[in-house]
Design a protein around this motif. Structure first.
Motif, short mmCIF file in Angstrom:
data_model
loop_
_atom_site.label_atom_id
_atom_site.label_comp_id
_atom_site.label_asym_id
_atom_site.label_seq_id
_atom_site.Cartn_x
_atom_site.Cartn_y
_atom_site.Cartn_z
N HIS A 31 0.81 -1.21 0.00
CA HIS A 31 0.00 0.00 0.00
C HIS A 31 0.85 1.26 0.00
O HIS A 31 0.42 2.29 -0.54
CB HIS A 31 -0.93 0.01 1.22
N LEU A 32 2.01 1.22 0.61
CA LEU A 32 2.81 2.43 0.77
C LEU A 32 3.73 2.72 -0.40
O LEU A 32 4.13 3.87 -0.60
CB LEU A 32 3.65 2.35 2.05
N THR A 33 4.08 1.71 -1.17
CA THR A 33 5.06 1.93 -2.23
C THR A 33 4.88 0.95 -3.37
O THR A 33 4.50 -0.20 -3.16
CB THR A 33 6.49 1.79 -1.67
N PRO A 34 5.17 1.40 -4.60
CA PRO A 34 5.15 0.49 -5.74
C PRO A 34 6.47 -0.26 -5.89
O PRO A 34 6.66 -1.00 -6.85
CB PRO A 34 4.93 1.44 -6.93
N ALA A 35 7.35 -0.10 -4.93
CA ALA A 35 8.69 -0.70 -5.03
C ALA A 35 8.65 -2.22 -4.94
O ALA A 35 7.74 -2.80 -4.35
CB ALA A 35 9.60 -0.15 -3.93
N ARG A 36 9.66 -2.84 -5.51
CA ARG A 36 9.85 -4.27 -5.34
C ARG A 36 10.38 -4.53 -3.94
O ARG A 36 11.15 -3.75 -3.39
CB ARG A 36 10.85 -4.81 -6.36
N THR A 37 9.98 -5.63 -3.36
CA THR A 37 10.49 -6.03 -2.05
C THR A 37 11.39 -7.23 -2.23
O THR A 37 11.00 -8.22 -2.85
CB THR A 37 9.35 -6.39 -1.09
N MET A 38 12.63 -7.15 -1.72
CA MET A 38 13.57 -8.26 -1.80
C MET A 38 13.99 -8.68 -0.40
O MET A 38 14.10 -7.86 0.50
CB MET A 38 14.83 -7.85 -2.58
N ARG A 39 14.20 -9.96 -0.24
CA ARG A 39 14.73 -10.48 1.02
C ARG A 39 16.24 -10.34 1.01
O ARG A 39 16.88 -10.47 -0.03
CB ARG A 39 14.36 -11.96 1.20
#
Length: 200
Positions: A31-39
């Motif tokens: 919801h807060l960002t269109p960024a990709r999330t990586m571990r």
């Protein structure tokens, strides 16, 4: 700290987490960002070095262009875009500040007051903390005055937030009296928005 961190997340191209986020945190990031999330343990160096659209990042951080994400509402996380051409009533805004910006989650955008019709007032809230400020004039911003808040919540009070927003706006009867009725009136917002005499 919450406001600083959430602004960093919103402006990020990639968000790296050191552990598997729980389901609520995962949805909140959506919801807060269109960024990709990586571990952290599966970082993709090539993806980190991909060219970025600088204008897109700058646009995302502009409160005048704040807009709701397209993320699905689930796990108790929701985002609501509240918008009107009407200004907030100064007194009712003061009464409703906590209901609109003092809740867990994130809120941001712009608004205007009938006592300061030329001023773009900035709204920044995170983690129950709220900041109000004088961003610019509507003339300098190149757009018509509007009141627009994007609120991301972590509770089931989405309908209440929408109702409070509507109740804070000027009514038809108050608008019919004209903005001249507000000229010279002390609205009590100088500590946050500056003196009206400072607006060119």
């Amino acid at each position: 700290m919450g406001e600083v961190l959430v602004r960093q997340v919103e402006g990020a191209d990639v968000v790296v987490v050191d552990d598997e986020p729980d389901s609520t945190a995962e949805v909140l990031l959506d919801h807060l960002t269109p960024a990709r999330t990586m571990r952290l343990h599966e970082l993709d160096v090539a993806a980190l070095l991909e060219p970025r659209d600088r204008e897109d990042v700058l646009h995302r951080g502009d409160p005048l262009s704040a807009s709701a994400s397209e993320a699905e509402s689930r796990e108790g996380v929701w985002t609501l875009q509240l918008e009107s051409w009407r200004p907030f009533h100064p007194d009712r805004l003061r009464e409703n500040l906590e209901a609109l910006g003092g809740r867990p989650g994130r809120s941001r955008g712009v608004f205007w007051l009938p006592t300061r019709p030329d001023v773009v007032c900035q709204w920044e809230g995170a983690g129950g903390q709220l900041s109000l400020g004088n961003l610019s004039t509507w003339h300098d911003a190149g757009c018509e005055a509007c009141t627009r808040l994007v609120v991301t919540g972590l509770d089931d009070e989405i309908d209440e937030v929408a109702a409070v927003f509507e109740a804070t706006l000027l009514t038809d009867a108050e608008l019919a009296a004209g903005l001249g009725a507000w000229a010279g009136r002390d609205d009590g917002y100088d500590p946050w928005l500056g003196s009206r005499r400072d607006v060119a």
